[in-house]
Write a protein that holds these residues in place. Structure first.
Motif, mmCIF file in Angstrom:
data_model
loop_
_atom_site.group_PDB
_atom_site.id
_atom_site.type_symbol
_atom_site.label_atom_id
_atom_site.label_comp_id
_atom_site.label_asym_id
_atom_site.label_seq_id
_atom_site.Cartn_x
_atom_site.Cartn_y
_atom_site.Cartn_z
ATOM 1 N N SER A 318 42.334 23.262 58.643
ATOM 2 C CA SER A 318 42.584 23.578 57.245
ATOM 3 C C SER A 318 41.497 23.067 56.312
ATOM 4 C CB SER A 318 43.944 23.002 56.828
ATOM 5 O OG SER A 318 44.176 23.171 55.458
ATOM 6 N N LEU A 319 41.148 21.799 56.441
ATOM 7 C CA LEU A 319 40.142 21.234 55.543
ATOM 8 C C LEU A 319 38.766 21.815 55.814
ATOM 9 C CD1 LEU A 319 41.226 17.485 55.337
ATOM 10 C CD2 LEU A 319 41.599 19.308 53.669
ATOM 11 N N ASN A 320 38.460 22.118 57.065
ATOM 12 C CA ASN A 320 37.163 22.741 57.370
ATOM 13 C C ASN A 320 37.035 24.098 56.695
ATOM 14 O OD1 ASN A 320 36.159 20.658 58.872
ATOM 15 N ND2 ASN A 320 36.636 21.555 60.859
ATOM 16 N N THR A 321 38.098 24.905 56.763
ATOM 17 C CA THR A 321 38.056 26.212 56.109
ATOM 18 C C THR A 321 37.904 26.044 54.601
ATOM 19 O OG1 THR A 321 39.431 27.215 57.830
ATOM 20 C CG2 THR A 321 39.322 28.360 55.714
ATOM 21 N N THR A 322 38.709 25.158 54.031
ATOM 22 C CA THR A 322 38.629 24.905 52.588
ATOM 23 C C THR A 322 37.222 24.478 52.192
ATOM 24 O OG1 THR A 322 40.958 24.267 52.499
ATOM 25 C CG2 THR A 322 39.560 23.518 50.695
ATOM 26 N N ASP A 323 36.653 23.536 52.934
ATOM 27 C CA ASP A 323 35.345 22.994 52.567
ATOM 28 C C ASP A 323 34.224 24.011 52.738
ATOM 29 O OD1 ASP A 323 36.598 20.666 51.918
ATOM 30 O OD2 ASP A 323 36.067 19.604 53.750
ATOM 31 N N LEU A 325 34.518 27.226 52.285
ATOM 32 C CA LEU A 325 34.610 28.142 51.148
ATOM 33 C C LEU A 325 34.076 27.482 49.881
ATOM 34 C CD1 LEU A 325 38.093 29.829 51.701
ATOM 35 C CD2 LEU A 325 35.844 30.554 52.505
ATOM 36 N N ILE A 326 34.347 26.204 49.710
ATOM 37 C CA ILE A 326 33.826 25.494 48.532
ATOM 38 C C ILE A 326 32.297 25.470 48.571
ATOM 39 C CG2 ILE A 326 33.699 23.245 47.385
ATOM 40 C CD1 ILE A 326 36.609 22.780 48.301
ATOM 41 N N ARG A 327 31.723 25.224 49.745
ATOM 42 C CA ARG A 327 30.258 25.172 49.855
ATOM 43 C C ARG A 327 29.620 26.514 49.513
ATOM 44 N NH1 ARG A 327 31.558 22.621 54.974
ATOM 45 N NH2 ARG A 327 31.523 20.357 54.710
ATOM 46 N N ASP A 328 30.306 27.591 49.844
ATOM 47 C CA ASP A 328 29.725 28.928 49.656
ATOM 48 C C ASP A 328 30.309 29.631 48.434
ATOM 49 O OD1 ASP A 328 27.924 30.949 50.555
ATOM 50 O OD2 ASP A 328 29.596 32.084 51.396
ATOM 51 N N LEU A 329 30.937 28.866 47.543
ATOM 52 C CA LEU A 329 31.710 29.475 46.467
ATOM 53 C C LEU A 329 30.863 30.342 45.538
ATOM 54 C CD1 LEU A 329 34.616 29.640 45.557
ATOM 55 C CD2 LEU A 329 34.257 27.598 44.159
ATOM 56 N N SER A 330 29.600 29.987 45.364
ATOM 57 C CA SER A 330 28.732 30.792 44.492
ATOM 58 C C SER A 330 28.453 32.165 45.088
ATOM 59 C CB SER A 330 27.417 30.054 44.232
ATOM 60 O OG SER A 330 26.709 29.829 45.446
ATOM 61 N N ASN A 331 28.787 32.356 46.360
ATOM 62 C CA ASN A 331 28.571 33.640 47.032
ATOM 63 C C ASN A 331 29.885 34.322 47.403
ATOM 64 O OD1 ASN A 331 25.623 33.427 47.165
ATOM 65 N ND2 ASN A 331 26.013 31.751 48.597
ATOM 66 N N ILE A 332 30.964 33.951 46.714
ATOM 67 C CA ILE A 332 32.290 34.539 46.943
ATOM 68 C C ILE A 332 32.828 35.024 45.608
ATOM 69 C CG2 ILE A 332 34.666 34.075 47.671
ATOM 70 C CD1 ILE A 332 33.526 31.880 49.522
ATOM 71 N N ASP A 333 33.413 36.230 45.603
ATOM 72 C CA ASP A 333 33.942 36.797 44.368
ATOM 73 C C ASP A 333 35.468 36.800 44.309
ATOM 74 O OD1 ASP A 333 31.402 37.523 43.207
ATOM 75 O OD2 ASP A 333 31.268 39.072 44.739
ATOM 76 N N ILE A 334 36.132 36.919 45.439
ATOM 77 C CA ILE A 334 37.588 36.966 45.469
ATOM 78 C C ILE A 334 38.053 36.558 46.864
ATOM 79 C CG2 ILE A 334 37.627 39.437 46.072
ATOM 80 C CD1 ILE A 334 40.191 39.692 44.347
ATOM 81 N N VAL A 335 39.211 35.889 46.940
ATOM 82 C CA VAL A 335 39.755 35.396 48.205
ATOM 83 C C VAL A 335 41.142 35.991 48.422
ATOM 84 C CG1 VAL A 335 40.639 33.341 49.385
ATOM 85 C CG2 VAL A 335 38.440 33.241 48.190
ATOM 86 N N PHE A 336 41.421 36.388 49.671
ATOM 87 C CA PHE A 336 42.760 36.838 50.072
ATOM 88 C C PHE A 336 43.261 35.921 51.179
ATOM 89 C CE2 PHE A 336 41.110 40.552 47.988
ATOM 90 C CZ PHE A 336 42.214 41.142 47.395
ATOM 91 N N HIS A 337 44.357 35.235 50.908
ATOM 92 C CA HIS A 337 45.018 34.359 51.883
ATOM 93 C C HIS A 337 46.306 35.075 52.283
ATOM 94 C CE1 HIS A 337 46.423 29.963 52.851
ATOM 95 N NE2 HIS A 337 46.841 30.826 53.763
ATOM 96 N N SER A 584 34.937 28.090 60.773
ATOM 97 C CA SER A 584 35.151 27.075 59.747
ATOM 98 C C SER A 584 34.384 25.798 60.051
ATOM 99 C CB SER A 584 36.650 26.756 59.627
ATOM 100 O OG SER A 584 37.368 27.907 59.248
ATOM 101 N N GLY A 585 34.126 25.549 61.319
ATOM 102 C CA GLY A 585 33.465 24.311 61.695
ATOM 103 C C GLY A 585 32.043 24.198 61.192
ATOM 104 N N ASP A 586 31.298 25.310 61.222
ATOM 105 C CA ASP A 586 29.893 25.239 60.817
ATOM 106 C C ASP A 586 29.482 26.301 59.805
ATOM 107 O OD1 ASP A 586 29.777 27.548 62.369
ATOM 108 O OD2 ASP A 586 28.707 26.600 64.028
ATOM 109 N N GLY A 587 30.379 27.245 59.504
ATOM 110 C CA GLY A 587 30.053 28.268 58.521
ATOM 111 C C GLY A 587 29.106 29.331 59.005
ATOM 112 N N LYS A 588 28.773 29.320 60.289
ATOM 113 C CA LYS A 588 27.822 30.300 60.829
ATOM 114 C C LYS A 588 28.534 31.584 61.240
ATOM 115 C CE LYS A 588 24.556 26.811 62.505
ATOM 116 N NZ LYS A 588 23.869 26.228 63.703
#
Length: 617
Positions: A318-323, A325-337, A584-588
């Motif tokens: 959970s925290l890995n996914t959250t983090d 998304l936070i790191r890449d937030l400037s490249n995200i426009d909308i999220v669907f959970h 989520s672990g590495d964002g790759k």
């Protein structure tokens, strides 16, 4: 494990006639707070036991999160001693509701803690010395806090000592804003939580272009009560006052324009209480040709950054996914959970914990949710599945804590536009079969899109109504939710849905473009022209325990991954879409494909998509 498997077999036989799905069982996991038999707690105070928590006053600089140090001493330490965080601070029998049945004994403690740690977590010599120092990360939750030291483990808790109380400087402060698309493309909604009822203060949002005159938009206020819950634990030991949930509608936004906003409450004495200042970018005009980036995942849940509650690593990703998304937030426009939001499972305090966890994301971009079994399902409550997965919540917290542009939030299906995307979000916890109210909505939603303006048509739902080679679906021999695609695959094909997303199964899987169990396109990574079918994606690895795959890999399964992750869609223009699966672990990126096509490719007839014609017509 053997007992759980035996239970699964027994229940499977019972539920076979009601379309019950076992896809979730091996990835289920227990809510950590449910392990505590708090209703069995008894007082066992000892004069030599003590707990001291500091600092006593939190949030002096406006913080909504702060670390607290707890020093404890126990004269008879044991390895299964644990320390619980309680809020409100006074949690003994005086706060319990009266027991009407004379045969029932009033509990000493009637509310589960918000979180807990074992006393020996930071000191392996605790059982020898009886001393320990623990650090907890607390969020502002509208009330004071205290700590209770228990012996007897989680199953037979005996309260040995209670700490001093601590509190935030303003426990009622407006917090944890979450944005969502409104019912029109040029409307953004802001929802937040506070301790202020409308009898105390008027809620509103101050917003506008940076440096310009700011506007004030009023907010509506909702809450829910203990008797709104459908069962235990939500109606018993899991209950906690959710505070007040406010939603304001910011209208007539200019497309792609950055707005700043802050939440305000006007007190009756004329003073104001303010949140921090946030910002968001307004949605593009429907059909607008610009770079647009969408993130989709399901089944994330929450986890504690201080290590609390993690007796079985309940939400390991959970925290890995959250983090990420936070790191890449400037490249995200909308999220669907898409469903299984918090896994609170009836422990209402956990909704605050979740909104605090995703606040950096949800306060900046629209955070759109779907309904899952852990939000909605409860026997005789109107849900399609007669399970107890919601812990007695029966959808009430989800429908209140988050806004979605549905006509009726108790029926959690809706459509929303984002530039070149048109989204149809279904609610698998209500009937979707042909002839149902939801089926009519789905067809109308798919049929209403103008593919010249919005070429990218996305369907999403929580349970797998399409294709998954999850272990339990494989056991059923269906590779789908029973009755899942029987009614809907004709609609996906007729209206040429590009991608259908599902959660519920805690892994990642991508199919070929498929129709009626057959791949209709041999390409795997670069689709051009007419695709001929819908690509189905399971993206339920947001954070909860992972689900095993079937030992059989169907021929339509192109990529499977037993790991936590999410999907990112990037629309470059009307004819070019990039799909990426990231861990989520590495964002790759570990799986990807592209779709390149023109509008005439969308018009082309494929099997099941165009009405039959004759020479006479």
């Amino acid at each position: 494990m053997e007992e759980r498997f035996a239970l699964c077999v027994l229940l499977c036989c019972v539920a076979a006639n009601v379309g019950f799905s076992w896809a979730h069982v091996n990835g289920f996991g227990e809510q950590p707070l449910s392990k505590i038999a708090i209703h069995k707690a008894i007082a066992a105070f000892h004069d030599s036991a003590s707990i001291r928590a500091h600092p006593v006053l939190l949030g002096l600089k406006g913080e909504d999160t702060q670390w607290v140090t707890v020093n404890l001493v126990s004269p008879h330490p044991s390895a299964d001693d644990w320390l619980g965080v309680f809020s409100p601070a006074k949690f003994n029998s005086s706060s319990c509701p009266p027991v009407n049945d004379p045969k029932e004994q009033a509990p000493y403690i009637c509310s589960a803690p918000i979180k807990y740690k074992y006393a020996n977590e930071s000191n392996s010599d605790y059982t020898k010395t009886g001393k320990a120092t623990l650090n907890f990360r607390l969020i502002n939750q509208r009330s004071d806090f205290s700590f209770g030291l228990f012996s007897g483990g989680l199953s037979n808790p005996k309260l040995v000592a209670v700490s001093n109380s601590i509190t935030f400087a303003n426990p009622k402060a407006p917090l944890y804003p979450r944005l969502a698309q409104g019912k029109s493309w040029d409307e953004m909604t802001v929802t937040w939580t506070s301790g202020y009822d409308i009898s105390e203060a008027a809620p509103f949002v101050e917003w506008g272009l940076k440096g310009d005159l700011q506007m004030h938009s009023p907010a509506g206020t909702l809450t829910f009560f203990q008797n709104d819950m459908c069962g235990s634990p939500a109606r018993t030991v899991g209950w906690r006052d959710p505070g007040f949930i406010h939603t304001s509608f910011l209208k007539n936004l200019w497309p792609n324009t950055v707005y700043t906003y802050r939440i305000g409450h006007l007190l009756h004495n004329g003073s104001y209480v303010w949140s921090k200042i946030y910002s968001f970018r307004a949605s593009p005009y429907p059909g607008q040709d610009s770079l647009q980036r969408v993130v989709i995942f399901g089944d994330m849940g929450k986890a504690e950054r201080d290590g609390s509650n993690e007796y079985s690593n309940y939400q390991p990703g959970s925290l890995n996914t959250t983090d990420q998304l936070i790191r890449d937030l400037s490249n995200i426009d909308i999220v669907f959970h898409i469903g299984d939001i918090t896994y609170a499972n009836g422990y209402i305090s956990q909704w605050d914990q979740f909104t605090a966890q995703v606040e950096p994301i949800a306060s900046t971009v629209p955070y759109m949710i779907g309904s899952g079994n852990h939000e909605r399902d409860w026997p005789n409550s109107g849900s399609f599945y007669d399970t107890t997965d919601s812990g007695g919540e029966c959808g009430v917290p989800a429908e209140t804590m988050f806004y979605v542009p549905a006509e009726n939030r108790a029926k959690f299906w809706y459509s929303t536009d984002y530039g070149m995307f048109h989204f149809c979000i279904a609610d698998t916890e209500h009937d979707w079969r042909e002839g149902s109210e939801q089926y009519r909505f789905i067809e109308q939603c798919l049929a209403s899109v103008d593919r010249r303006k919005q070429p990218w048509l996305i369907f999403a739902a929580h349970r797998v109504l399409g294709y998954s080679s999850d272990y339990w679906y494989g056991q059923e021999g269906s590779f789908q939710e029973p009755m899942g695609r029987e009614s809907l695959q004709r609609l996906w094909q007729k209206y040429k849905v590009d991608i259908a997303f599902f959660g519920h199964v805690h892994n990642y899987e991508r199919t070929c473009p498929i129709y009626q169990n057959q791949c209709v396109n041999t390409e795997k990574n670069n689709y051009t022209g007419t695709v001929n079918g819908t690509i189905h994606v399971v993206v339920g690895g947001g954070g909860s325990h992972l689900s095993d795959f079937s030992e059989v890999t169907p021929n339509w399964s192109l990529y499977r991954d037993y790991d936590w992750g999410f999907v990112k869609l990037t629309a470059f223009n009307h004819s070019s879409l990039l799909f990426e699966y990231k861990k989520s672990g590495d964002g790759k990126v570990y799986d990807s494909f592209t779709i390149s096509r023109d509008y005439r490719d969308v018009l082309a007839c494929v099997h099941g998509s165009c009405e039959a014609t004759t020479l006479a017509s």
